[in-house]
Design an enzyme around this catalytic site. Sequence first.
Site, PDB file in Angstrom:
ATOM      1  N   HIS A 187      85.110 -21.756  14.730  1.00  0.00           N
ATOM      2  CA  HIS A 187      84.505 -20.328  14.388  1.00  0.00           C
ATOM      3  C   HIS A 187      85.095 -20.019  13.261  1.00  0.00           C
ATOM      4  CE1 HIS A 187      84.336 -15.818  15.619  1.00  0.00           C
ATOM      5  NE2 HIS A 187      83.692 -15.967  14.463  1.00  0.00           N
ATOM      6  N   HIS A 210      78.864 -27.746  -0.424  1.00  0.00           N
ATOM      7  CA  HIS A 210      77.982 -29.154  -0.222  1.00  0.00           C
ATOM      8  C   HIS A 210      79.033 -30.002   0.503  1.00  0.00           C
ATOM      9  CE1 HIS A 210      80.320 -30.908  -3.508  1.00  0.00           C
ATOM     10  NE2 HIS A 210      80.318 -29.715  -4.054  1.00  0.00           N
TER      11      HIS A 210
END
Length: 215
Positions: free
Chosen positions: A152, A143
Amino acid sequence: MILWLTLILNSSFLIPNSMLIYGAGGHAKVIISILRANGQEISCIYDDDVAKQTVSGLAVKGIYEVSAFPDKKMIIAIGNNRIRRKIAGLIHHPFGTVIHPSAIVDQSVKVGVGTCLMHRAVIQADSTIGNHVIINTSASVDHDCFIGNFVHLAPGVILAGNVKIGENCLIGIGSIVAPGLTIGKNCFVAAGSVITKNIPDGSTVRGNPARILTL
């Protein structure tokens, strides 16, 4: 600037009928797998290496054509952040977003254009994913995280809640980032590292706990 795509799960807005792909290497094979899983067609595959003739059973067109398929969206299927960023600046087509149907993405998540969420990726509530980001196989973003452009996250990466990753970072396979930390721009985190403190811009880090090797 991040061009947000508001996630509307199960909406056709997220799944254009067909897409263009730039790149015909190993990363492209995974992108093709995702598009096929979504029932999407691949209109054309481009690659600067004219020696590449096929990928995953599909023909490779060759050099990118600006005027071809003007109504189609493009995804850059290149894992290297620096090269992906360079190519993004040369593309005239709009960019699409690719999300495998096995990915778990909360409806509050914001996702930028050109981003790929691979098989079994998890993005939890109120996280923000930038443009041209790769969230690779089974990577988990908890979250309230913020992932900058051209990042990446390699397979199996785990980000705890409230983590911030600056643009152009590569977070290596299986690495873990503890809650509330910031990793600056242009950083490389080696595979299997455990990040327990903030990392400044331009750092290379490795180990458990991770140590800064270069700045």
